[in-house]
Design a protein around this motif. Structure first.
Motif, PDB file in Angstrom:
ATOM      1  N   THR A 125      -1.712  -4.478 -12.867  1.00 14.01           N
ATOM      2  CA  THR A 125      -1.531  -5.878 -13.251  1.00 14.01           C
ATOM      3  C   THR A 125      -1.772  -6.801 -12.056  1.00 14.01           C
ATOM      4  OG1 THR A 125       0.053  -5.290 -14.971  1.00 14.01           O
ATOM      5  CG2 THR A 125       0.085  -7.569 -14.209  1.00 14.01           C
ATOM      6  N   LEU A 126      -1.189  -6.467 -10.918  1.00 10.52           N
ATOM      7  CA  LEU A 126      -1.354  -7.319  -9.741  1.00 10.52           C
ATOM      8  C   LEU A 126      -2.793  -7.325  -9.242  1.00 10.52           C
ATOM      9  CD1 LEU A 126       1.900  -6.434  -7.755  1.00 10.52           C
ATOM     10  CD2 LEU A 126       1.421  -8.538  -9.013  1.00 10.52           C
ATOM     11  N   TYR A 127      -3.459  -6.166  -9.282  1.00  7.77           N
ATOM     12  CA  TYR A 127      -4.808  -6.072  -8.728  1.00  7.77           C
ATOM     13  C   TYR A 127      -5.868  -6.623  -9.679  1.00  7.77           C
ATOM     14  CZ  TYR A 127      -8.799  -4.087  -6.216  1.00  7.77           C
ATOM     15  OH  TYR A 127      -9.973  -3.933  -5.531  1.00  7.77           O
ATOM     16  N   TYR A 128      -5.849  -6.170 -10.929  1.00  8.72           N
ATOM     17  CA  TYR A 128      -6.920  -6.539 -11.845  1.00  8.72           C
ATOM     18  C   TYR A 128      -6.661  -7.820 -12.633  1.00  8.72           C
ATOM     19  CZ  TYR A 128      -9.071  -2.079 -10.872  1.00  8.72           C
ATOM     20  OH  TYR A 128      -9.669  -1.030 -10.244  1.00  8.72           O
ATOM     21  N   ILE A 129      -5.423  -8.098 -12.963  1.00  9.68           N
ATOM     22  CA  ILE A 129      -5.137  -9.271 -13.788  1.00  9.68           C
ATOM     23  C   ILE A 129      -4.753 -10.464 -12.922  1.00  9.68           C
ATOM     24  CG2 ILE A 129      -3.661 -10.196 -15.629  1.00  9.68           C
ATOM     25  CD1 ILE A 129      -3.630  -7.307 -16.755  1.00  9.68           C
ATOM     26  N   GLU A 130      -3.936 -10.230 -11.893  1.00  7.02           N
ATOM     27  CA  GLU A 130      -3.527 -11.320 -11.008  1.00  7.02           C
ATOM     28  C   GLU A 130      -4.487 -11.508  -9.839  1.00  7.02           C
ATOM     29  OE1 GLU A 130      -1.249 -13.707 -11.384  1.00  7.02           O
ATOM     30  OE2 GLU A 130      -1.219 -12.792 -13.355  1.00  7.02           O
ATOM     31  N   ASP A 131      -5.410 -10.578  -9.670  1.00  2.00           N
ATOM     32  CA  ASP A 131      -6.453 -10.675  -8.655  1.00  2.00           C
ATOM     33  C   ASP A 131      -5.894 -10.765  -7.236  1.00  2.00           C
ATOM     34  OD1 ASP A 131      -9.172 -10.578  -8.101  1.00  2.00           O
ATOM     35  OD2 ASP A 131      -9.343 -12.757  -7.974  1.00  2.00           O
ATOM     36  N   LEU A 132      -4.809 -10.051  -6.968  1.00  2.00           N
ATOM     37  CA  LEU A 132      -4.266  -9.987  -5.618  1.00  2.00           C
ATOM     38  C   LEU A 132      -5.018  -8.910  -4.844  1.00  2.00           C
ATOM     39  CD1 LEU A 132      -0.378 -10.183  -6.099  1.00  2.00           C
ATOM     40  CD2 LEU A 132      -1.960 -12.027  -5.565  1.00  2.00           C
ATOM     41  N   SER A 133      -5.154  -9.094  -3.559  1.00  2.00           N
ATOM     42  CA  SER A 133      -5.816  -8.101  -2.714  1.00  2.00           C
ATOM     43  C   SER A 133      -4.857  -6.941  -2.449  1.00  2.00           C
ATOM     44  CB  SER A 133      -6.227  -8.734  -1.384  1.00  2.00           C
ATOM     45  OG  SER A 133      -5.073  -9.039  -0.621  1.00  2.00           O
ATOM     46  N   VAL A 134      -5.401  -5.847  -1.939  1.00  2.00           N
ATOM     47  CA  VAL A 134      -4.577  -4.692  -1.583  1.00  2.00           C
ATOM     48  C   VAL A 134      -3.519  -5.121  -0.565  1.00  2.00           C
ATOM     49  CG1 VAL A 134      -4.615  -2.445  -0.408  1.00  2.00           C
ATOM     50  CG2 VAL A 134      -6.341  -2.974  -2.136  1.00  2.00           C
ATOM     51  N   LYS A 135      -3.928  -5.933   0.391  1.00  2.00           N
ATOM     52  CA  LYS A 135      -3.001  -6.410   1.426  1.00  2.00           C
ATOM     53  C   LYS A 135      -1.863  -7.234   0.802  1.00  2.00           C
ATOM     54  CE  LYS A 135      -3.034  -8.749   5.895  1.00  2.00           C
ATOM     55  NZ  LYS A 135      -3.885  -9.322   6.938  1.00  2.00           N
ATOM     56  N   GLU A 136      -2.207  -8.123  -0.120  1.00  2.00           N
ATOM     57  CA  GLU A 136      -1.183  -8.954  -0.771  1.00  2.00           C
ATOM     58  C   GLU A 136      -0.242  -8.105  -1.617  1.00  2.00           C
ATOM     59  OE1 GLU A 136      -3.456 -13.214  -1.385  1.00  2.00           O
ATOM     60  OE2 GLU A 136      -4.034 -11.546  -2.688  1.00  2.00           O
ATOM     61  N   ILE A 137      -0.790  -7.124  -2.329  1.00  2.00           N
ATOM     62  CA  ILE A 137       0.048  -6.238  -3.144  1.00  2.00           C
ATOM     63  C   ILE A 137       1.005  -5.460  -2.255  1.00  2.00           C
ATOM     64  CG2 ILE A 137       0.051  -4.238  -4.696  1.00  2.00           C
ATOM     65  CD1 ILE A 137      -2.692  -5.278  -5.748  1.00  2.00           C
ATOM     66  N   ALA A 138       0.504  -4.983  -1.123  1.00  3.72           N
ATOM     67  CA  ALA A 138       1.356  -4.249  -0.181  1.00  3.72           C
ATOM     68  C   ALA A 138       2.532  -5.116   0.270  1.00  3.72           C
ATOM     69  CB  ALA A 138       0.530  -3.792   1.023  1.00  3.72           C
ATOM     70  N   LYS A 139       2.260  -6.398   0.542  1.00  2.14           N
ATOM     71  CA  LYS A 139       3.338  -7.312   0.943  1.00  2.14           C
ATOM     72  C   LYS A 139       4.331  -7.528  -0.192  1.00  2.14           C
ATOM     73  CE  LYS A 139       1.408 -10.065   4.608  1.00  2.14           C
ATOM     74  NZ  LYS A 139       1.877 -11.166   5.383  1.00  2.14           N
ATOM     75  N   VAL A 140       3.795  -7.767  -1.399  1.00  2.00           N
ATOM     76  CA  VAL A 140       4.650  -8.041  -2.552  1.00  2.00           C
ATOM     77  C   VAL A 140       5.553  -6.853  -2.860  1.00  2.00           C
ATOM     78  CG1 VAL A 140       4.614  -8.359  -5.063  1.00  2.00           C
ATOM     79  CG2 VAL A 140       3.165  -9.770  -3.622  1.00  2.00           C
ATOM     80  N   LEU A 141       4.989  -5.657  -2.858  1.00  2.00           N
ATOM     81  CA  LEU A 141       5.743  -4.460  -3.218  1.00  2.00           C
ATOM     82  C   LEU A 141       6.458  -3.820  -2.033  1.00  2.00           C
ATOM     83  CD1 LEU A 141       3.267  -2.772  -5.723  1.00  2.00           C
ATOM     84  CD2 LEU A 141       5.205  -4.276  -6.213  1.00  2.00           C
ATOM     85  N   GLU A 142       6.210  -4.364  -0.843  1.00  3.98           N
ATOM     86  CA  GLU A 142       6.817  -3.850   0.382  1.00  3.98           C
ATOM     87  C   GLU A 142       6.514  -2.373   0.587  1.00  3.98           C
ATOM     88  OE1 GLU A 142      10.908  -5.032  -0.119  1.00  3.98           O
ATOM     89  OE2 GLU A 142      10.495  -7.042   0.657  1.00  3.98           O
ATOM     90  N   VAL A 143       5.228  -2.041   0.450  1.00  2.00           N
ATOM     91  CA  VAL A 143       4.733  -0.695   0.714  1.00  2.00           C
ATOM     92  C   VAL A 143       3.495  -0.827   1.605  1.00  2.00           C
ATOM     93  CG1 VAL A 143       5.606   0.282  -1.461  1.00  2.00           C
ATOM     94  CG2 VAL A 143       3.285  -0.639  -1.383  1.00  2.00           C
ATOM     95  N   SER A 144       3.009   0.295   2.092  1.00  2.00           N
ATOM     96  CA  SER A 144       1.818   0.240   2.950  1.00  2.00           C
ATOM     97  C   SER A 144       0.564   0.004   2.110  1.00  2.00           C
ATOM     98  CB  SER A 144       1.672   1.542   3.731  1.00  2.00           C
ATOM     99  OG  SER A 144       1.272   2.583   2.857  1.00  2.00           O
ATOM    100  N   GLU A 145      -0.485  -0.476   2.772  1.00  2.61           N
ATOM    101  CA  GLU A 145      -1.772  -0.675   2.089  1.00  2.61           C
ATOM    102  C   GLU A 145      -2.310   0.661   1.596  1.00  2.61           C
ATOM    103  OE1 GLU A 145      -4.670  -3.233   4.055  1.00  2.61           O
ATOM    104  OE2 GLU A 145      -3.020  -4.326   5.006  1.00  2.61           O
ATOM    105  N   GLY A 146      -2.076   1.725   2.347  1.00  2.42           N
ATOM    106  CA  GLY A 146      -2.507   3.061   1.934  1.00  2.42           C
ATOM    107  C   GLY A 146      -1.835   3.489   0.635  1.00  2.42           C
ATOM    108  N   THR A 147      -0.559   3.150   0.491  1.00  2.00           N
ATOM    109  CA  THR A 147       0.165   3.473  -0.739  1.00  2.00           C
ATOM    110  C   THR A 147      -0.437   2.715  -1.912  1.00  2.00           C
ATOM    111  OG1 THR A 147       2.197   3.901   0.491  1.00  2.00           O
ATOM    112  CG2 THR A 147       2.445   3.400  -1.850  1.00  2.00           C
TER     113      THR A 147
END
Length: 175
Positions: free
Chosen positions: A126-148
């Motif tokens: 949802t965050l990546y494809y529908i909300e168009d957040l980048s991997v970096k932004e998703i990592a910040k939002v979910l408080e996980v690493s970009e690799g995760t």
């Protein structure tokens, strides 16, 4: 005036700037909340609590440019709190999800397939494809690493492919 400038003003106590920020991200908040809590009443409650918490804590925002990811993180935490409290999940009426897909049927099929994923992967998709957040932004939002984030996206894509192929074979028969 961009979001970063409005966030800076809101951080300094400008209530009108905060209202403008909320209007700018309102649809994003709705889509994310809806994908997590699965019903309109809980979605509205989560959004209301998120906005109240964001308003009370805007002074803690470290980087105004990341206002959107900051408030989405608050929303996700609020949604998860509500789920833990209620210990129930409701199916989402697909017509309530606003997207820009060309056909209502394509939209329904997309969300039916996404709903087959586990909740963790649903959130990433949802965050990546529908909300168009980048991997970096998703990592910040979910408080996980970009690799995760990348590995979860990879797993989600694999699962979505399996589901799509499985449905195609079931609908049309395998050759």
């Amino acid at each position: 005036m961009n979001i970063s400038e409005k966030a800076q003003l809101a951080k300094q106590g400008d209530k009108e700037a905060f209202v403008c920020l909320i209007r700018a991200v309102e649809r994003n908040l709705f889509i994310v909340a809806r994908s997590i809590v699965k019903n309109e009443a809980d979605c509205a409650d989560a959004m209301q609590e998120t906005i109240a918490k964001a308003f009370s804590n805007i002074h803690t925002l470290k980087e105004p440019a990341y206002f959107k990811t900051w408030i989405i993180r608050i929303l996700i935490n609020e949604c998860n709190r509500m789920i833990r409290k209620k210990k129930r999940v409701h199916p989402v009426p697909y017509d309530m999800r606003n997207t820009t897909y060309t056909s209502e049927y394509e939209q329904i099929e997309l969300f039916e397939v996404i709903d087959e994923l586990d909740e963790q992967l649903q959130t990433i998709v949802t965050l990546y494809y529908i909300e168009d957040l980048s991997v970096k932004e998703i990592a910040k939002v979910l408080e996980v690493s970009e690799g995760t984030v990348k590995s979860r996206l990879y797993r989600a894509r694999q699962k979505l492919s399996e589901l799509a192929l499985g449905e195609g074979e079931a609908k049309y028969g395998s050759s």
